[in-house]
Design an enzyme around this catalytic site. Structure first.
Site, mmCIF file in Angstrom:
data_model
loop_
_atom_site.group_PDB
_atom_site.id
_atom_site.type_symbol
_atom_site.label_atom_id
_atom_site.label_comp_id
_atom_site.label_asym_id
_atom_site.label_seq_id
_atom_site.Cartn_x
_atom_site.Cartn_y
_atom_site.Cartn_z
ATOM 1 N N ASP A 170 18.194 69.415 14.340
ATOM 2 C CA ASP A 170 16.908 69.245 15.040
ATOM 3 C C ASP A 170 16.392 70.553 15.620
ATOM 4 O OD1 ASP A 170 18.950 69.397 16.924
ATOM 5 O OD2 ASP A 170 18.772 67.318 17.554
ATOM 6 N N GLU B 17 16.795 58.765 19.802
ATOM 7 C CA GLU B 17 16.947 58.115 21.097
ATOM 8 C C GLU B 17 17.028 56.593 20.958
ATOM 9 O OE1 GLU B 17 17.723 60.114 23.233
ATOM 10 O OE2 GLU B 17 16.217 61.539 23.889
ATOM 11 N N HIS C 54 22.570 58.943 21.851
ATOM 12 C CA HIS C 54 21.813 59.447 20.688
ATOM 13 C C HIS C 54 22.658 60.353 19.810
ATOM 14 C CE1 HIS C 54 20.162 63.088 23.237
ATOM 15 N NE2 HIS C 54 21.234 63.454 22.575
ATOM 16 N N ASP D 192 22.972 59.067 26.432
ATOM 17 C CA ASP D 192 22.331 57.782 26.123
ATOM 18 C C ASP D 192 22.705 57.276 24.720
ATOM 19 O OD1 ASP D 192 20.891 59.465 24.453
ATOM 20 O OD2 ASP D 192 18.923 58.997 25.290
#
Ligand code: PGA
Length: 259
Positions: free
Chosen positions: A67, A143, A138, A136
């Site tokens: 990313d 997400e 990811h 979280d």
């Protein structure tokens, strides 16, 4: 999914690096998928040590990163291109032209993402994909609420990811963290032949629990790896602390690794 539970982050990083070094030594044309963040830094240092010791060469290796932040040039010191150059590429004998990071300044993001996927396909697909995991749950910047078959695209960061990334990078300034990124999709990641995921510290314990022992759910995109045929998780005691079968996983993985 194999879960190697190590006493320390350093031990886990060394084991993961050894796995990559052995794979590249065996197949010098290995295609790697790489990750950024604080987690893989020690592993990259170990990979560089192996190159220095002439155990392996990356001259023919090609890499694609997961990313990049939207709006940051590769020369920006918080961009993932910059991170990769500093933490790995400048320390190994890879050709920079064989390394690929999504362009956060691309004029047409859809085109950029489609071209990235096409390049990966043309290279024969990713042999080993390195991953971290967000607090979280990811993987890459996928997400909670992201389709488990998503492809490379523009994604939107959760407030908790923005907080996490401001804490570790951007000198603590949340306002400076871009709210969007270009990210390989969950479906794209799952096509890698082998996956190595690293997770360290108690801040990752809930995410690791969700990934390993929760149901497969887009609420924790890492949980999709339960359906991947060859995923290795390297974690420390803290990150593994909430796993019900921690001891069993640790024994099984150690036995398979011949430790
Ligand atoms: P971190 O990020 O390595 O900085 O904790 C991991 C991730 O968000 O995937």
């Amino acid at each position: 999914m194999e879960i190697a539970v190590c006493k320390t982050k350093e031990q886990a990083s060394k084991l993961a690096a050894d796995m990559i070094t052995a794979a590249v030594a065996k197949n010098p044309k290995t295609v790697l998928g790489l990750a950024t963040g604080s987690t893989p830094v020690a592993m990259y240092a170990e990979m560089a040590k192996a190159v220095k010791a002439k155990k392996v060469s990356y001259r023919q290796v090609k890499t694609w990163n997961l990313d990049e932040y939207v709006g940051l040039a590769g020369t920006h010191d918080q961009s993932y291109r910059y991170f990769m150059n500093k933490n790995l590429f400048e320390k190994i004998d890879i050709k920079l032209s064989n390394t690929h990071v999504l362009n956060g300044l691309a004029k047409d993001f859809d085109r950029e993402c489609a071209a990235y996927e096409a390049q990966i396909r043309k290279a024969g697909g990713i042999d080993i994909q390195v991953l971290g995991i967000g607090s979280d749950g990811h993987i890459a910047f996928n997400e909670p609420g992201t389709s488990l078959s998503s492809r490379t695209s523009v994604v939107y960061l959760t407030p908790s990811t923005i907080r996490d990334n401001a804490r570790l990078f951007f000198k603590g300034k949340e306002k400076e963290v871009p709210t969007r990124a270009l990210s390989m999709g969950v479906g794209t990641i799952c096509e890698a032949k082998k996956i190595i995921l690293l997770a360290f510290g108690k801040g990752k314990a809930d995410a690791v629990k969700g990934m390993v022992e929760g149901g497969i759910s887009q609420f924790c995109t890492a949980s999709v790896l339960q359906a991947h045929p060859d995923t290795w998780v390297f974690c420390d005691e803290e990150a593994a602390s909430k796993l019900k079968l921690k001891k069993y996983y640790a024994w099984r993985s150690a036995t398979k690794l011949g430790l």
